[in-house]
Write a protein that holds these residues in place. Structure first.
Motif, PDB file in Angstrom:
ATOM      1  N   ALA A 194     -14.451 -10.414  10.258  1.00 53.44           N
ATOM      2  CA  ALA A 194     -14.141 -10.732   8.900  1.00 53.44           C
ATOM      3  C   ALA A 194     -13.730  -9.828   8.107  1.00 53.44           C
ATOM      4  N   HIS A 195     -14.173  -8.539   9.230  1.00 50.85           N
ATOM      5  CA  HIS A 195     -13.885  -6.672   9.417  1.00 50.85           C
ATOM      6  C   HIS A 195     -12.512  -6.816   9.325  1.00 50.85           C
ATOM      7  N   GLN A 196     -11.634  -7.818   9.984  1.00 51.83           N
ATOM      8  CA  GLN A 196     -10.703  -7.332   9.969  1.00 51.83           C
ATOM      9  C   GLN A 196      -9.948  -7.777   9.888  1.00 51.83           C
ATOM     10  N   GLN A 197      -9.971  -9.158   9.121  1.00 50.42           N
ATOM     11  CA  GLN A 197      -9.794  -9.905   7.558  1.00 50.42           C
ATOM     12  C   GLN A 197      -9.233  -8.972   6.422  1.00 50.42           C
ATOM     13  N   LEU A 198     -10.618  -8.427   5.884  1.00 54.39           N
ATOM     14  CA  LEU A 198     -10.483  -7.223   4.998  1.00 54.39           C
ATOM     15  C   LEU A 198      -9.804  -6.192   5.229  1.00 54.39           C
ATOM     16  N   ALA A 199     -10.117  -5.464   6.677  1.00 55.25           N
ATOM     17  CA  ALA A 199      -8.867  -4.214   6.663  1.00 55.25           C
ATOM     18  C   ALA A 199      -7.559  -4.999   6.471  1.00 55.25           C
ATOM     19  N   TYR A 200      -7.011  -5.833   6.777  1.00 49.28           N
ATOM     20  CA  TYR A 200      -5.594  -6.091   7.176  1.00 49.28           C
ATOM     21  C   TYR A 200      -5.330  -6.694   5.461  1.00 49.28           C
ATOM     22  N   LYS A 201      -6.185  -7.167   4.808  1.00 55.28           N
ATOM     23  CA  LYS A 201      -5.834  -7.677   3.212  1.00 55.28           C
ATOM     24  C   LYS A 201      -5.252  -6.534   2.828  1.00 55.28           C
ATOM     25  N   ARG A 202      -6.327  -5.632   2.580  1.00 56.71           N
ATOM     26  CA  ARG A 202      -6.486  -3.905   2.137  1.00 56.71           C
ATOM     27  C   ARG A 202      -4.736  -3.497   2.615  1.00 56.71           C
ATOM     28  N   LEU A 203      -4.561  -2.918   3.648  1.00 60.84           N
ATOM     29  CA  LEU A 203      -2.929  -2.435   3.863  1.00 60.84           C
ATOM     30  C   LEU A 203      -1.749  -3.055   3.584  1.00 60.84           C
ATOM     31  N   ILE A 204      -1.967  -4.614   3.286  1.00 59.77           N
ATOM     32  CA  ILE A 204      -1.433  -5.570   2.750  1.00 59.77           C
ATOM     33  C   ILE A 204      -1.564  -4.635   0.835  1.00 59.77           C
ATOM     34  N   GLU A 205      -2.197  -5.154   0.835  1.00 59.19           N
ATOM     35  CA  GLU A 205      -2.243  -5.004  -0.945  1.00 59.19           C
ATOM     36  C   GLU A 205      -1.540  -3.706  -1.457  1.00 59.19           C
ATOM     37  N   LEU A 261       2.650  -7.472  10.752  1.00 61.58           N
ATOM     38  CA  LEU A 261       3.813  -6.299  10.584  1.00 61.58           C
ATOM     39  C   LEU A 261       2.916  -5.491   9.751  1.00 61.58           C
ATOM     40  N   PHE A 262       2.897  -4.096   9.716  1.00 61.94           N
ATOM     41  CA  PHE A 262       2.542  -2.987   9.085  1.00 61.94           C
ATOM     42  C   PHE A 262       4.003  -2.022   9.365  1.00 61.94           C
ATOM     43  N   PHE A 263       3.838  -1.345   8.232  1.00 61.09           N
ATOM     44  CA  PHE A 263       5.414  -0.282   8.559  1.00 61.09           C
ATOM     45  C   PHE A 263       4.737   0.652   8.520  1.00 61.09           C
ATOM     46  N   LEU A 264       5.035   1.740   9.247  1.00 63.75           N
ATOM     47  CA  LEU A 264       4.417   3.029   9.371  1.00 63.75           C
ATOM     48  C   LEU A 264       5.229   4.067   9.955  1.00 63.75           C
ATOM     49  N   ASP A 265       5.616   5.191   9.200  1.00 68.06           N
ATOM     50  CA  ASP A 265       6.301   6.377   9.468  1.00 68.06           C
ATOM     51  C   ASP A 265       8.009   5.717   9.273  1.00 68.06           C
ATOM     52  N   GLY A 266       8.576   4.030   8.564  1.00 62.46           N
ATOM     53  CA  GLY A 266       9.132   4.446   9.300  1.00 62.46           C
ATOM     54  C   GLY A 266       9.866   3.587  10.827  1.00 62.46           C
ATOM     55  N   ILE A 267       8.284   3.055  11.552  1.00 55.13           N
ATOM     56  CA  ILE A 267       7.969   2.340  12.445  1.00 55.13           C
ATOM     57  C   ILE A 267       6.821   1.045  12.227  1.00 55.13           C
ATOM     58  N   GLY A 268       7.908  -0.085  12.810  1.00 53.00           N
ATOM     59  CA  GLY A 268       7.353  -1.200  12.207  1.00 53.00           C
ATOM     60  C   GLY A 268       6.245  -1.994  14.022  1.00 53.00           C
ATOM     61  N   GLY A 281       2.472  -3.706   5.027  1.00 52.51           N
ATOM     62  CA  GLY A 281       2.819  -5.423   5.423  1.00 52.51           C
ATOM     63  C   GLY A 281       2.838  -5.865   4.779  1.00 52.51           C
ATOM     64  N   ASN A 282       2.520  -7.128   6.257  1.00 53.52           N
ATOM     65  CA  ASN A 282       2.203  -8.446   5.486  1.00 53.52           C
ATOM     66  C   ASN A 282       1.567  -8.967   7.073  1.00 53.52           C
ATOM     67  N   TRP A 283       1.107 -10.189   6.978  1.00 51.46           N
ATOM     68  CA  TRP A 283       0.956 -10.371   7.412  1.00 51.46           C
ATOM     69  C   TRP A 283       1.498 -12.706   7.065  1.00 51.46           C
ATOM     70  N   TRP A 284       1.699 -12.965   8.584  1.00 51.71           N
ATOM     71  CA  TRP A 284       2.858 -13.716   9.025  1.00 51.71           C
ATOM     72  C   TRP A 284       1.913 -15.059   9.213  1.00 51.71           C
ATOM     73  N   GLY A 285       2.642 -16.533   8.510  1.00 48.06           N
ATOM     74  CA  GLY A 285       2.585 -18.030   9.795  1.00 48.06           C
ATOM     75  C   GLY A 285       3.279 -18.092   9.629  1.00 48.06           C
ATOM     76  N   ALA A 286       3.579 -19.096  10.659  1.00 46.27           N
ATOM     77  CA  ALA A 286       3.898 -19.960  11.218  1.00 46.27           C
ATOM     78  C   ALA A 286       3.692 -21.721  10.910  1.00 46.27           C
TER      79      ALA A 286
END
Length: 272
Positions: free
Chosen positions: A160-171, A192-199, A175-180
């Motif tokens: 539950a914590h991870q989901q919330l943390a990743y959603k905040r990064l996306i907002e 995949l998150f982008f930090l100072d020009g690094i993915g 970056g984004n969370w991607w599904g197949a």
């Protein structure tokens, strides 16, 4: 990224930790804390400059107690450090393993956009960013199923914590969370998150019944294609003991260093 810039695995880990928790330099350590998720073993840890020796065990445990915490709130101990880049270098941590620590060595794999090669893909797979709560619910179920004790309350709280943390990064547009998906069923995912020009890739997973069907290659190739231009380098960290690193190398990643960690988990707790 001023800490360990030569180790892109550790540098991007620390950048993400700064975005979702706290990182500070104290008493010769980098102290990583995630105060709202005390059972996040790899979000509450000490970063060391180098591999510890047997004589460091007691001082490290004392430092962890002072800087991170003690039971009942903090019931684990985790340490990590940059390792020798030499893939043939054996990492021995027997003194810690005998004390109940799990020792893990990771490969830091890096690619530039020009390094990415075409690979065999699965034409049945649709790749898209998560866009509804159902996607996250399916993601949580798949991640929990990969844990030793999916029903433990600590595992549930961790997810539950991870989901919330990743959603905040996306907002925040990082970056984004991607599904197949095959016929609208989620069969794999990655962040995949982008930090100072690094993915930086996070938590690449394929559902057990869909392994060996090019899900991972399809997902990664398509996500890299659709995020082209957002980064100069792509980084992924993979456990040396697992075969996933070979998949990433097939896509064009190359080893650029190693990381290692020690984690002593409390009995009956499984959130990693």
């Amino acid at each position: 990224m001023h800490d360990f810039p030569e180790n892109l695995g550790l540098a991007t880990d620390l950048f993400l930790h700064r975005e979702t928790g706290m990182v500070e330099s104290r008493d010769g350590y980098l102290v990583v804390r995630t105060p709202d998720a005390p059972e996040y073993f790899f979000g509450n840890l000490l970063v060391l400059e180098r591999r510890p020796s047997a004589s460091d065990l007691k001082p490290l445990e004392q430092a962890f107690a002072q800087l991170i915490g003690t039971p009942p709130l903090i019931a684990h101990r985790t340490f990590t450090w940059p390792e020798s880049a030499n893939a043939d270098s054996i990492v021995t941590l027997d003194a810690f393993v005998e004390r109940g620590y799990d020792a893990t060595v990771y490969r830091v794999l890096v690619a530039t956009p020009d390094d990415i090669r075409p690979v065999a893909t699965n034409a049945l797979i649709e790749v898209r960013p998560f866009d509804m709560q159902r996607d996250w619910d399916d993601w949580s179920r798949m991640q929990l199923a990969d844990m030793a004790d999916p029903t433990a309350i600590t595992s549930q709280r961790f997810m539950a914590h991870q989901q919330l943390a990743y959603k905040r990064l996306i907002e925040r547009g990082l970056g984004n969370w991607w599904g197949a998906f095959i016929n609208d069923e989620q069969v794999g995912s990655l962040g995949l998150f982008f930090l100072d020009g690094i993915g930086r890739f996070q938590s690449v997973i394929t559902g057990p019944e869909h392994r060996n069907q090019n899900v991972c290659k399809t997902l990664m190739s398509e996500v890299i294609r659709r995020t082209a231009g957002r980064s100069d380098q792509l980084v992924i960290v993979a456990d040396e003991a697992y075969h996933a690193g070979n998949i990433y190398e097939a896509i064009g990643f190359r080893q650029r260093g190693r990381l290692a960690s020690l984690c002593q988990v409390p009995r009956n707790l499984t959130a990693r």
